[in-house]
Design a protein around this motif. Structure first.
Motif, PDB file in Angstrom:
ATOM      1  N   LYS A 163      -0.933  20.162  17.854  1.00  0.00           N
ATOM      2  CA  LYS A 163      -2.304  20.084  18.337  1.00  0.00           C
ATOM      3  C   LYS A 163      -2.755  18.637  18.358  1.00  0.00           C
ATOM      4  O   LYS A 163      -2.257  17.793  17.591  1.00  0.00           O
ATOM      5  CB  LYS A 163      -3.220  20.922  17.443  1.00  0.00           C
ATOM      6  N   LEU A 164      -3.711  18.338  19.193  1.00  0.00           N
ATOM      7  CA  LEU A 164      -4.134  16.958  19.387  1.00  0.00           C
ATOM      8  C   LEU A 164      -5.023  16.436  18.254  1.00  0.00           C
ATOM      9  O   LEU A 164      -4.953  15.246  17.907  1.00  0.00           O
ATOM     10  CB  LEU A 164      -4.872  16.826  20.723  1.00  0.00           C
ATOM     11  N   ALA A 165      -5.846  17.297  17.670  1.00  0.00           N
ATOM     12  CA  ALA A 165      -6.844  16.848  16.688  1.00  0.00           C
ATOM     13  C   ALA A 165      -6.257  16.005  15.549  1.00  0.00           C
ATOM     14  O   ALA A 165      -6.820  14.953  15.221  1.00  0.00           O
ATOM     15  CB  ALA A 165      -7.601  18.054  16.129  1.00  0.00           C
ATOM     16  N   PRO A 166      -5.152  16.407  14.913  1.00  0.00           N
ATOM     17  CA  PRO A 166      -4.610  15.568  13.822  1.00  0.00           C
ATOM     18  C   PRO A 166      -4.197  14.178  14.289  1.00  0.00           C
ATOM     19  O   PRO A 166      -4.320  13.204  13.542  1.00  0.00           O
ATOM     20  CB  PRO A 166      -3.398  16.375  13.334  1.00  0.00           C
ATOM     21  N   PHE A 167      -3.718  14.072  15.524  1.00  0.00           N
ATOM     22  CA  PHE A 167      -3.323  12.773  16.050  1.00  0.00           C
ATOM     23  C   PHE A 167      -4.551  11.907  16.327  1.00  0.00           C
ATOM     24  O   PHE A 167      -4.511  10.686  16.127  1.00  0.00           O
ATOM     25  CB  PHE A 167      -2.500  12.952  17.323  1.00  0.00           C
ATOM     26  N   GLU A 168      -5.611  12.516  16.792  1.00  0.00           N
ATOM     27  CA  GLU A 168      -6.848  11.770  17.014  1.00  0.00           C
ATOM     28  C   GLU A 168      -7.359  11.185  15.700  1.00  0.00           C
ATOM     29  O   GLU A 168      -7.834  10.042  15.661  1.00  0.00           O
ATOM     30  CB  GLU A 168      -7.897  12.685  17.647  1.00  0.00           C
ATOM     31  N   GLU A 169      -7.230  11.961  14.623  1.00  0.00           N
ATOM     32  CA  GLU A 169      -7.643  11.466  13.312  1.00  0.00           C
ATOM     33  C   GLU A 169      -6.759  10.308  12.861  1.00  0.00           C
ATOM     34  O   GLU A 169      -7.248   9.304  12.314  1.00  0.00           O
ATOM     35  CB  GLU A 169      -7.593  12.603  12.286  1.00  0.00           C
ATOM     36  N   LEU A 170      -5.449  10.426  13.111  1.00  0.00           N
ATOM     37  CA  LEU A 170      -4.526   9.354  12.748  1.00  0.00           C
ATOM     38  C   LEU A 170      -4.849   8.063  13.504  1.00  0.00           C
ATOM     39  O   LEU A 170      -4.798   6.966  12.934  1.00  0.00           O
ATOM     40  CB  LEU A 170      -3.081   9.775  13.037  1.00  0.00           C
ATOM     41  N   VAL A 171      -5.179   8.206  14.779  1.00  0.00           N
ATOM     42  CA  VAL A 171      -5.513   7.031  15.582  1.00  0.00           C
ATOM     43  C   VAL A 171      -6.768   6.360  15.046  1.00  0.00           C
ATOM     44  O   VAL A 171      -6.843   5.135  14.926  1.00  0.00           O
ATOM     45  CB  VAL A 171      -5.683   7.408  17.060  1.00  0.00           C
ATOM     46  N   THR A 172      -7.769   7.171  14.707  1.00  0.00           N
ATOM     47  CA  THR A 172      -9.007   6.625  14.144  1.00  0.00           C
ATOM     48  C   THR A 172      -8.715   5.847  12.869  1.00  0.00           C
ATOM     49  O   THR A 172      -9.203   4.726  12.670  1.00  0.00           O
ATOM     50  CB  THR A 172     -10.007   7.754  13.852  1.00  0.00           C
ATOM     51  N   GLN A 173      -7.905   6.427  11.997  1.00  0.00           N
ATOM     52  CA  GLN A 173      -7.557   5.765  10.746  1.00  0.00           C
ATOM     53  C   GLN A 173      -6.774   4.481  10.985  1.00  0.00           C
ATOM     54  O   GLN A 173      -7.031   3.445  10.349  1.00  0.00           O
ATOM     55  CB  GLN A 173      -6.726   6.723   9.880  1.00  0.00           C
ATOM     56  N   THR A 174      -5.822   4.537  11.913  1.00  0.00           N
ATOM     57  CA  THR A 174      -4.985   3.372  12.182  1.00  0.00           C
ATOM     58  C   THR A 174      -5.802   2.247  12.819  1.00  0.00           C
ATOM     59  O   THR A 174      -5.576   1.067  12.534  1.00  0.00           O
ATOM     60  CB  THR A 174      -3.806   3.763  13.106  1.00  0.00           C
ATOM     61  N   ARG A 175      -6.752   2.606  13.666  1.00  0.00           N
ATOM     62  CA  ARG A 175      -7.639   1.599  14.253  1.00  0.00           C
ATOM     63  C   ARG A 175      -8.497   0.944  13.173  1.00  0.00           C
ATOM     64  O   ARG A 175      -8.713  -0.275  13.193  1.00  0.00           O
ATOM     65  CB  ARG A 175      -8.529   2.247  15.323  1.00  0.00           C
ATOM     66  N   GLU A 176      -8.986   1.756  12.246  1.00  0.00           N
ATOM     67  CA  GLU A 176      -9.818   1.214  11.177  1.00  0.00           C
ATOM     68  C   GLU A 176      -9.038   0.239  10.298  1.00  0.00           C
ATOM     69  O   GLU A 176      -9.602  -0.700   9.729  1.00  0.00           O
ATOM     70  CB  GLU A 176     -10.389   2.358  10.329  1.00  0.00           C
ATOM     71  N   LEU A 177      -7.730   0.467  10.192  1.00  0.00           N
ATOM     72  CA  LEU A 177      -6.881  -0.435   9.417  1.00  0.00           C
ATOM     73  C   LEU A 177      -6.506  -1.689  10.203  1.00  0.00           C
ATOM     74  O   LEU A 177      -5.939  -2.627   9.651  1.00  0.00           O
ATOM     75  CB  LEU A 177      -5.601   0.285   8.979  1.00  0.00           C
ATOM     76  N   GLY A 178      -6.802  -1.684  11.500  1.00  0.00           N
ATOM     77  CA  GLY A 178      -6.489  -2.836  12.337  1.00  0.00           C
ATOM     78  C   GLY A 178      -5.094  -2.832  12.912  1.00  0.00           C
ATOM     79  O   GLY A 178      -4.656  -3.836  13.486  1.00  0.00           O
ATOM     80  N   PHE A 179      -4.369  -1.711  12.791  1.00  0.00           N
ATOM     81  CA  PHE A 179      -3.006  -1.646  13.309  1.00  0.00           C
ATOM     82  C   PHE A 179      -2.980  -1.327  14.799  1.00  0.00           C
ATOM     83  O   PHE A 179      -1.967  -1.545  15.463  1.00  0.00           O
ATOM     84  CB  PHE A 179      -2.192  -0.599  12.546  1.00  0.00           C
TER      85      PHE A 179
END
Length: 332
Positions: free
Chosen positions: A299-315
């Motif tokens: 499902k897409l939702a968990p990946f969207e959360e991962l992207v949000t987290q990774t963006r917040e980390l600056g990666f």
């Protein structure tokens, strides 16, 4: 003269037969359609491990479903970023891989190069602490050193996100808690030597550190996405029928794994042992299995959360959308 000609004919005939045989074999191999698939020799990549083992045995779980004239070439990788580099370079058509390397490759190619077509495994990751480090609460991690398998890999991101959620300032090279990217075998040695206080890793290393170094689970990621099946955009365009058949084989194999766990564990143990050229204890596979859940759901939702987290980390710096990340037309 007749005797000489007869002698030459006796020599030439076998040589001609060998030449024809070699020529025929070469033509047959050249006529095969090849599907190039990556995987890790790891318990969390059970479908790939079993698929490779069956190909090596001449039984070919996937070949049987792909049809005559099709051969699977398997490529073993040790890290997700390396597998994704190979896919973007066009060296492989598909691969089993962790979610973060797939996301990074998708973002880097602006959504053009890869597509997720199925899930493969969930769970199997954990944060373990060394008893002597005296870590009882999240606050006790201040000033400690945590190892992860690779910078910016799935467990590395999970560690940074969790630490940040507990108020720690974690930078790429320092902060309140030191994060040390180290290969899985090195993690075990560092843990045993007391040079790290904790490790965020994946099976079978979770069980190995627990059993061989006395590690104590502090967090267990039972629902985290561990492994997915990814195809290149090129393969979906040029070999779509084969990708669809492989996907069906992946679904059937996943169901078989869940219905025949003991047999599947034995195959995984043998498959990993043959690939890494080192005996992997069946007991280790069995211990790791308890933390894993094999499923093709994605499902897409968990990946969207991962992207949000990774963006917040600056990666992740760009704003590429995930609307093409999962190929819904093939993953139904």
């Amino acid at each position: 003269m007749k005797t000489k000609n007869t002698f030459l004919l006796l020599i030439a005939a076998p040589l001609l037969a060998v030449a024809l045989l070699i020529s025929g074999c070469g033509k047959k191999e050249a006529d095969l359609t090849v599907l190039r698939v990556g995987y890790f020799p790891n318990i969390t990549h059970a479908q790939g491990v079993i698929g490779r083992a069956s190909t090596d045995d001449g039984k070919g779980w996937f070949e049987q479903r792909l049809g005559p004239g099709v051969k699977v070439h398997w490529y073993a990788y040790n890290a997700g970023p390396t597998a994704m580099e190979a896919m973007i370079a066009g060296s492989i058509d598909m691969t089993y891989v962790g979610p973060n390397p797939a996301l990074n490759a998708y973002m880097r190619s602006r959504g053009d190069e890869i597509r997720v077509i199925a899930g493969a495994a969930y769970g199997g990751a954990a944060l373990l602490v060394r008893p002597a480090a005296n870590i009882k609460t999240p606050a006790d991690f201040r000033g400690k050193k945590i190892a992860t398998p690779q910078f910016a890999n799935t467990q590395d991101i999970a560690a940074r996100v969790w630490l940040k959620s507990h108020g720690f300032n974690v930078t790429q090279t320092g902060g309140d808690v030191s994060i040390l990217p180290a290969a899985n075998p090195d993690q075990l040695l560092l843990f045993q030597q007391g040079k790290i206080d904790a490790v965020w890793t994946i099976e079978p290393w979770v069980s190995r550190i627990e059993r061989e170094a006395g590690g104590k689970p502090f967090i267990e990621q039972t629902d985290a996405i561990t492994t997915i099946l990814v195809a290149s955009s090129g393969a979906l365009r040029d070999k779509r029928a084969l990708v669809e058949k492989f996907l069906q084989g992946h679904r059937e194999l996943t169901a078989w794994i869940n219905e025949h766990s003991a047999e599947a564990q034995a195959l995984v143990q043998r498959g990993i042992t043959n690939t890494v050229k080192r005996e992997i204890p069946l007991e280790l596979v069995q211990a790791s299995w308890k933390r894993l859940h094999f499923t093709t759901d994605v499902k897409l939702a968990p990946f969207e959360e991962l992207v949000t987290q990774t963006r917040e980390l600056g990666f992740i710096k760009d704003d590429t959308q995930l609307d093409r990340f999962i190929d819904t037309s093939i993953s139904k």
